[in-house]
Scaffold this active site. Structure first.
Site, PDB file in Angstrom:
ATOM      1  N   ARG A 204     -24.331  11.620  48.341  1.00 47.98           N
ATOM      2  CA  ARG A 204     -23.883  10.554  47.438  1.00 47.98           C
ATOM      3  C   ARG A 204     -22.410  10.276  47.727  1.00 47.98           C
ATOM      4  NH1 ARG A 204     -21.741  10.668  41.549  1.00 47.98           N
ATOM      5  NH2 ARG A 204     -21.714   8.424  41.149  1.00 47.98           N
TER       6      ARG A 204
ATOM      7  N   HIS B  78     -17.164   3.258  41.953  1.00 51.10           N
ATOM      8  CA  HIS B  78     -16.651   4.534  41.449  1.00 51.10           C
ATOM      9  C   HIS B  78     -15.159   4.324  41.176  1.00 51.10           C
ATOM     10  CE1 HIS B  78     -17.543   9.098  41.422  1.00 51.10           C
ATOM     11  NE2 HIS B  78     -16.336   8.949  40.901  1.00 51.10           N
TER      12      HIS B  78
ATOM     13  N   GLU C   2     -20.255   6.493  35.904  1.00 57.15           N
ATOM     14  CA  GLU C   2     -19.637   6.860  34.631  1.00 57.15           C
ATOM     15  C   GLU C   2     -18.873   5.722  33.948  1.00 57.15           C
ATOM     16  OE1 GLU C   2     -17.185  10.327  35.160  1.00 57.15           O
ATOM     17  OE2 GLU C   2     -18.874  11.592  35.665  1.00 57.15           O
TER      18      GLU C   2
ATOM     19  N   ASN D  59     -24.196  12.833  35.323  1.00 53.00           N
ATOM     20  CA  ASN D  59     -23.115  13.744  35.710  1.00 53.00           C
ATOM     21  C   ASN D  59     -22.858  14.659  34.532  1.00 53.00           C
ATOM     22  OD1 ASN D  59     -22.977  12.204  38.001  1.00 53.00           O
ATOM     23  ND2 ASN D  59     -20.948  11.351  37.588  1.00 53.00           N
TER      24      ASN D  59
ATOM     25  N   TYR E 296     -20.731  18.118  33.233  1.00 54.43           N
ATOM     26  CA  TYR E 296     -19.701  19.145  33.456  1.00 54.43           C
ATOM     27  C   TYR E 296     -19.647  20.164  32.319  1.00 54.43           C
ATOM     28  CZ  TYR E 296     -18.270  16.631  37.557  1.00 54.43           C
ATOM     29  OH  TYR E 296     -18.278  16.059  38.806  1.00 54.43           O
TER      30      TYR E 296
ATOM     31  N   GLU F 215     -23.825  14.532  39.718  1.00 56.63           N
ATOM     32  CA  GLU F 215     -22.606  15.342  39.858  1.00 56.63           C
ATOM     33  C   GLU F 215     -22.711  16.556  38.952  1.00 56.63           C
ATOM     34  OE1 GLU F 215     -18.774  13.474  39.095  1.00 56.63           O
ATOM     35  OE2 GLU F 215     -19.389  11.698  40.236  1.00 56.63           O
TER      36      GLU F 215
HETATM   37  C1  FCB Z   1     -16.217  12.928  37.297  1.00 59.62           C
HETATM   38  C2  FCB Z   1     -15.926  11.855  38.329  1.00 59.62           C
HETATM   39  C3  FCB Z   1     -15.613  12.399  39.695  1.00 59.62           C
HETATM   40  C4  FCB Z   1     -14.783  13.650  39.633  1.00 59.62           C
HETATM   41  C5  FCB Z   1     -15.357  14.654  38.661  1.00 59.62           C
HETATM   42  C6  FCB Z   1     -14.578  15.943  38.587  1.00 59.62           C
HETATM   43  O1  FCB Z   1     -15.982  12.432  36.020  1.00 59.62           O
HETATM   44  O2  FCB Z   1     -17.024  10.985  38.440  1.00 59.62           O
HETATM   45  O3  FCB Z   1     -15.016  11.379  40.438  1.00 59.62           O
HETATM   46  O4  FCB Z   1     -13.470  13.335  39.389  1.00 59.62           O
HETATM   47  O5  FCB Z   1     -15.429  14.084  37.392  1.00 59.62           O
END
Ligand code: FCB
Length: 426
Positions: A69, A113, A158, A280, A282, A341
């Site tokens: 990607r 992006h 995002e 995505n 985290y 992600e």
């Molecule tokens: C996400 C973004 C990516 C990167 C990660 C850590 O929010 O999409 O570009 O910065 O965080």
């Protein structure tokens, strides 16, 4: 086939910002504005991927991924955002796609992006409805050139983070501080997603996705204030972006006191059938409420769990919780999910914490009920981490930003062994 891949983004890795006719993006302007990015770092050179993509693809081949990607820089293709096409810019992505295909790695481009052409920002950026239409025109130009080799496309990355950080809080480009008055930029991005989806399909794209940043929201307590605040935050971060795309309706956002400029037909356009939802993930978010200055919520620290070098809490089971929550909320309206992600910032080459992070999240993903069909590690390389500059290292591969030397970390070797043992059918 299950997609196992790595993810990157144009401004974070390419460099070569003035080469071959590329136009300026809002991130060039922002990073060159004193005080905006830590230590004044910019993406001028980044990982020099524009010149080193062959070496970077060799790293992916060594890793054993079957998908990559990446994002396409709109201002490389259309230097002023619309109008004349810059052939040399398109040629770069054409070569990239050819090399990936030769190596058996499926190219998965994201069209936006965050590096909006500066010329469009000068006309209001995503606050201007016309940007949605220009986005679709750009999508057609790219797909006409690449759709013969690219099966899977992602429209936006995002939109929540771009609106909240770029237009609401001003900590990312374009640096506006509009708070909830930023919300029209969310609608115009979603409209752009719908129009671009139509344009991609008309140009022969087989599969189209949008990538949303999602977080499971945890109320700080069972108090009515905290529960209400958590619901409001969930609406802003998650539902505002998933709901119109998946169900053709916005949640009730009266709590933010802003009208979204919806015109007749917009919701139908936004709700184009999709072949997948990119997620995505985290970390989860803990919310109490209400917040200061009239904010309807307050973000609270998550304690008792490890933190990454960025200070982000490590909660692998949050991914299962998130996926099960999406499944429960949207049911049949939820298309197959791709984790586009997931990753973490840690220093050092012997990055055992990253190995534990990835292992934990992959296991959590496997426990979820949703139909998950892909997983992309953020990121292949250490790169320009937006407002943090080069301070946060998310790569499986270490980059020495003085010499551009690439050195695979322990996590790279771990993932290679892990992928070697995976069946790509699952
Ligand atoms: C996400 C973004 C990516 C990167 C990660 C850590 O929010 O999409 O570009 O910065 O965080």
């Amino acid at each position: 086939m299950f997609l196992w891949g790595t993810a990157t983004a144009s401004y974070q890795i390419e460099g070569a910002v003035t080469e071959d006719g590329r136009g300026l993006s809002i991130w060039d302007t922002f990073s060159h504005t004193p005080g905006k990015v830590r230590d004044g770092h910019t993406g001028d050179v980044a990982c020099d991927h524009y010149h080193r993509h062959t070496e970077d693809i060799a790293l992916m081949t060594g890793l054993g991924v079957n998908a990559y990607r990446f994002s396409i820089a709109w201002p490389r293709v259309l230097p002023t955002g619309r109008g004349p096409v810059n052939r040399a810019g398109l040629d770069f992505y054409d070569r990239l796609v050819d090399t990936l295909c030769e190596k058996g790695i499926a190219p998965v481009p994201t069209l936006f992006h965050w590096d909006l052409p500066q010329a469009l920002e000068d006309e209001g950026g995503w606050l201007n409805r016309d940007t949605s239409r220009y986005f679709a025109e750009y999508a057609s130009v790219v797909a006409e050139r690449l759709a013969d080799r690219v099966r899977m496309w992602i429209t936006l990355n995002e939109p929540f983070v771009h609106v909240a950080y770029g237009y609401g809080l001003g900590v990312h480009a374009p640096g506006r501080r509009l708070m909830f008055d930023a919300l029209p930029a969310a609608h115009h991005q979603l409209l752009g997603h719908g129009l671009a989806t139509q344009a991609l399909r008309a140009a022969g794209a087989e599969q189209v996705l949008i990538t949303n940043n999602c977080t499971p929201v945890r109320p700080a307590s069972d108090s009515p204030e905290d529960l209400a605040a958590a619901e409001t935050y969930d609406m802003l971060h998650n539902r505002l972006f998933n709901e119109p795309v998946l169900t053709g309706a916005y949640p009730d956002i009266t709590a933010f006191g802003v009208d979204i400029p919806i015109e007749s037909g917009d919701l139908e356009t936004i709700a184009q059938p999709l072949d997948g939802l990119g997620i995505n993930y985290y970390n989860p978010t803990r919310i109490g409420g209400p917040g200061e200055d009239g904010l309807p919520f307050r973000i609270e620290e998550i304690t008792g769990v490890p933190l990454t070098a960025f200070g982000w809490p490590v909660v692998p089971d949050g991914l299962r919780e998130l996926l099960d929550g999406l499944e429960a909320r949207y049911g049949d309206a939820l298309p197959p999910v791709y984790i586009t992600e997931n990753g973490c910032s840690y220093d050092g080459l012997d990055d055992q914490e990253r190995i534990a992070y990835l292992d934990g999240h992959i296991q959590a993903m496997k426990q979820a009920k949703a139909d998950v069909r892909g997983y992309f590690v953020w990121s292949l390389l250490d790169n320009f981490e937006w407002a943090e500059g080069y301070h946060q290292r998310f790569g499986l591969v270490h980059v020495d930003f003085e010499t551009q030397e690439r050195t695979p970390k322990a996590s790279y070797h771990w993932l290679r062994a892990f992928l070697g043992g995976q069946s790509t059918d699952t």
